[in-house]
Enzyme design. Structure first.
Site, PDB file in Angstrom:
ATOM      1  N   LYS A 221      -0.322   4.607   4.577  1.00  0.00           N
ATOM      2  CA  LYS A 221      -1.185   3.787   5.463  1.00  0.00           C
ATOM      3  C   LYS A 221      -0.538   3.200   6.670  1.00  0.00           C
ATOM      4  CE  LYS A 221      -3.753  -0.537   4.696  1.00  0.00           C
ATOM      5  NZ  LYS A 221      -4.949  -0.066   5.541  1.00  0.00           N
TER       6      LYS A 221
ATOM      7  N   HIS B  73       0.984  -1.311   0.080  1.00  0.00           N
ATOM      8  CA  HIS B  73       0.092  -0.103  -0.122  1.00  0.00           C
ATOM      9  C   HIS B  73       0.704   1.253  -0.103  1.00  0.00           C
ATOM     10  CE1 HIS B  73      -3.255  -2.636   1.202  1.00  0.00           C
ATOM     11  NE2 HIS B  73      -3.915  -1.592   0.831  1.00  0.00           N
TER      12      HIS B  73
END
Length: 229
Positions: free
Chosen positions: A142, A138
């Protein structure tokens, strides 16, 4: 239908822009400034609100649920990284008689992908020659790693009967919206199952569909109930 967005970052702004397509009007937007120390969650602010969607931060989820559920407002929670407090949130939902939909990932594609992974794990459980891995990447902003989605995928694999070791790995880099991969490898061959998100729009649309579904309902629900029941 009036919507409150709790956490007005990138996801919050996307929810706001798509809400009219789902028959919703964003009547309240709470961010780190107007909701500092949860000061924005008041009976007056939530007057007339039908449902709230939370894409805030892991540490804010339980305090948000405590206050919003006490106002009798149903919720959708898309924030991840708070799984260890799941029982507390379920109890709050029951105590206040509200409805709540939770998912580590509101992408429709990911939830179908999860069904495919579960079925593969069920078959691989009786094939001792295969070892498994789980991987995700990601964007660098995140916070939780592994992602809530990857943890849920491996949990579902266990429930399906795959009890051998699953090697789990994560990366955080750049602006990547999210890729999840489950693999099975043997001396003879390799099977790879992969879901690649192209943008956050899929997550936002799933959360809005869940918000529309939960209005008028009570109890703690997972997004799979919205999609498959």
């Amino acid at each position: 239908m009036k919507l409150a967005i709790v956490g007005y970052g990138k996801m919050g702004r996307l929810l706001d822009s798509l809400a009219p397509e789902y028959g919703m009007e964003t009547a309240l937007k709470l961010d780190e400034f107007n909701n500092a120390d949860y000061a924005g969650i008041t009976r007056e602010a939530f007057e007339g609100i039908d449902v709230a969607i939370d894409f805030s931060t892991p540490e804010a989820v339980v305090p948000n649920v405590e206050r919003i559920a006490a106002l009798g407002v149903n919720m959708v929670i898309g924030t991840t990284g708070w799984n260890e407090q799941m029982d507390r949130v379920k109890q709050l939902t029951e105590d206040h008689g509200v409805g709540l939909v939770w998912s580590p990932n509101f992408s429709i594609g990911v939830n179908i992908f999860s069904r495919v992974v579960t079925e593969a794990a069920r078959w691989m459980a009786i094939q001792p020659g295969y070892e498994a891995w789980a991987y995700e990447i990601h964007h660098s902003q995140k916070k939780d790693a592994p992602s809530g989605t990857l943890l849920k995928l491996t949990e579902d694999m266990r429930k399906a009967g795959y009890q051998r070791r699953i090697d789990v790995a994560s990366n955080r880099a750049g602006a990547h919206p999210g890729t999840h991969e489950i693999g099975f490898d043997s001396a003879a061959d390799t099977i790879e199952l992969r879901h690649i998100a192209r943008s956050r729009e899929g997550f936002a649309r799933g959360a809005l569909a869940a918000a529309r579904w939960v209005v008028g309902r009570k109890g703690f629900h997972e997004f799979s109930e919205v999609l498959f029941q």
